[in-house]
Design a protein around this motif. Structure first.
Motif, PDB file in Angstrom:
ATOM      1  N   ALA A  62       0.783  -0.692   0.306  1.00  0.00           N
ATOM      2  CA  ALA A  62      -0.122   0.224  -0.265  1.00  0.00           C
ATOM      3  C   ALA A  62       1.110   1.425  -0.066  1.00  0.00           C
ATOM      4  N   ILE A 168      -4.972   4.319   0.697  1.00  0.00           N
ATOM      5  CA  ILE A 168      -5.278   3.420   1.680  1.00  0.00           C
ATOM      6  C   ILE A 168      -6.662   3.749   2.753  1.00  0.00           C
ATOM      7  N   GLU A 173      -5.547  -1.345  -2.309  1.00  0.00           N
ATOM      8  CA  GLU A 173      -4.043  -2.010  -2.117  1.00  0.00           C
ATOM      9  C   GLU A 173      -3.655  -1.756  -3.604  1.00  0.00           C
TER      10      GLU A 173
END
Length: 367
Positions: A62, A168, A173
Motif C-alpha cells: 500500500a 489506503i 491496495e
C-alpha cells in the motif's frame, strides 16, 4: 543523562530490525512500520536479508509513509490505514505538498478534501484498475482545485501525493510488481476515509513510536522529516514514556522500554547487501550512519542510488547490480581494505541476490 555511542546505535538498529537473522523466519517486526518497496528488489529483498522468504497473499502493498509503497501484513491493513493518516489538518496539508495551497485557496480544508478524494477513488475501483485509468476518471469528476497541469505528461490530473495518500484510506491496495501500478479493493476492509487520524493508532503501529522503536533514539525534527509531517504535530503527539539520551552530542529521546537494548545491544554479526531504500538507510541522521560527507553523497545521490554493503552493522561500501543475460554481475566499491572473510561473505551474499532474482552469479568486481 545516558550517553549512547554511534556504535551502540548502529548495533541496536541491526538487532531490532532483525538484520542479524538467518533464513527460516516467517515474520518480521518491521512489518508493523512498513517495509518500503522501491527499486528492483524492494521490500522482498529487504525481508529476505532479514531471514523472511515469502511473498504470499498474507502480505500486501500500500502507498503510505511519504506516499511510497510499503509491504505490510494483510491482516494489519485496517490498523495501518489509521496509523498512516495525518495527525491534523495541518499535517495533511504538509504531506500533500503543493496541493495544499490550491485547496486552501478554494476555501477547502486539506483533510476534508483528502477524504472527498478517497471517497471518489473508492467509487471508481470496483475491479482492479490501472493508475492511469483511475487518474483519468478522477479528472472527469473532481473540482478544479484537486487538479494540476503536469508538464511531463502534458495532461491535467490529480496531485500525485494526494492521490497516493488517499488510496489506503479508500481501502485500496497495490497489486505487487505491477508497472504501471494496479489498484484493487482490499477484501473485507471498511475504508477509513480519514475518519480516524494517526493519533488514534494502536501503539504497535504508531508511526512516531515506531521510529523510536526501530531507530533507537531521535529528535522530533528527525521524525518529522521521515514522515513529511510538521514538527509541531510530532511534538504534540510525542510519546510520554521516553527518556533523554545523548547521541553524538545531541539530546534525543528513546523509548524507556528500548533503553536496555540501546545501551547494551547484542554484538552485531553478519554481512548484508542492503538495497538502496532498505529501512537501515531510511533514518534521518545520515551524518551518524556515515560521518564521511563524500560517502554520504555517493550513497544518496539525486538519481541512481546504489545499495550499501553492511558488515556487522557498519557500512563498508556500496554495490550496484547489472544483469547480463542469465547472469547477475555486481560492482562493489569498498571504502577500506578488507580481509578474505569479508570478501568471501560479499561473494556469498551476491550469490544469494542472484538466486533471489532467478539468475546465476556472474562477476563481483571491485570498482
Amino acid at each position: 543523562m545516558e550517553t549512547i555511542s554511534r556504535a551502540q546505535v548502529l548495533a541496536m538498529r541491526w538487532h531490532v530490525q532483525q538484520v542479524d537473522r538467518e533464513p527460516g523466519a516467517t515474520d518480521c517486526d518491521l512489518l508493523d512500520y512498513g517495509v518500503q518497496d522501491t527499486g528492483p528488489d524492494g521490500a522482498p529483498w529487504a525481508l529476505q536479508i532479514r531471514g523472511v522468504d515469502r511473498s504470499d497473499d498474507a502480505l500486501a502493498v500500500a502507498w503510505t509513509i511519504r506516499g511510497a509503497p510499503h509491504y505490510y501484513r494483510r491482516a494489519d491493513l485496517a490498523q495501518v490505514a489509521v496509523a498512516a493518516s495525518p495527525l491534523s489538518p495541518e499535517d495533511a496539508g504538509k504531506r500533500i505538498y503543493d496541493a495544499s495551497k490550491k485547496f486552501k485557496d478554494a476555501g477547502t480544508d486539506p483533510l476534508e478534501a483528502m477524504a472527498e478524494l478517497s471517497v471518489e477513488m473508492r467509487k471508481i475501483v470496483t475491479t482492479p484498475t490501472v493508475k492511469g485509468e483511475m487518474s483519468r476518471k478522477l479528472t472527469s469528476v473532481l473540482p478544479d482545485h484537486f487538479l494540476r497541469y503536469c508538464k511531463p505528461c502534458d495532461a491535467i490530473h490529480p496531485y500525485e501525493n494526494s492521490f497516493r495518500l488517499a488510496a489506503i484510506q479508500a481501502g485500496l491496495e497495490l497489486q505487487p510488481h505491477t508497472s504501471p501500478p494496479i489498484l484493487q479493493r482490499i477484501k473485507g476492509l471498511r475504508p477509513n476515509h480519514f475518519r480516524h487520524l494517526g493519533a488514534e493508532a494502536a501503539e504497535r503501529f504508531d508511526v512516531i513510536r515506531n521510529y523510536l522503536r526501530f531507530y533507537g533514539a531521535a529528535t522530533p525534527k528527525q521524525v518529522s522529516e521521515y514522515l513529511d509531517a510538521p514538527v509541531r504535530d510530532i511534538k504534540a503527539h510525542w510519546p510520554t514514556d521516553v527518556v533523554d539520551v545523548l547521541v553524538d552530542g545531541q539530546t534525543r529521546s528513546a523509548l524507556a522500554g528500548t533503553l536496555q537494548v540501546l545501551t547494551d545491544p547484542p554484538e552485531p554479526s553478519g554481512l548484508r547487501l542492503v538495497g538502496p531504500y532498505d529501512p537501515l538507510l531510511q533514518a534521518r541522521d545520515r551524518e551518524l550512519l556515515m560521518p564521511d560527507a563524500a560517502r554520504r553523497k555517493a550513497t544518496w545521490p539525486v538519481l541512481g542510488r546504489p545499495g550499501v554493503i553492511f558488515s556487522a552493522a557498519e557500512p563498508i561500501g556500496t554495490w550496484r547490480p547489472a544483469k547480463a543475460g542469465k547472469k547477475l554481475n555486481i560492482t562493489v566499491e569498498l571504502w577500506a581494505k578488507t580481509n578474505r572473510a569479508i570478501n568471501a561473505a560479499i561473494e556469498e551474499q551476491a550469490a544469494r541476490l542472484a538466486r533471489f532474482r532467478g539468475l546465476d552469479l556472474g562477476t563481483v568486481t571491485p570498482r
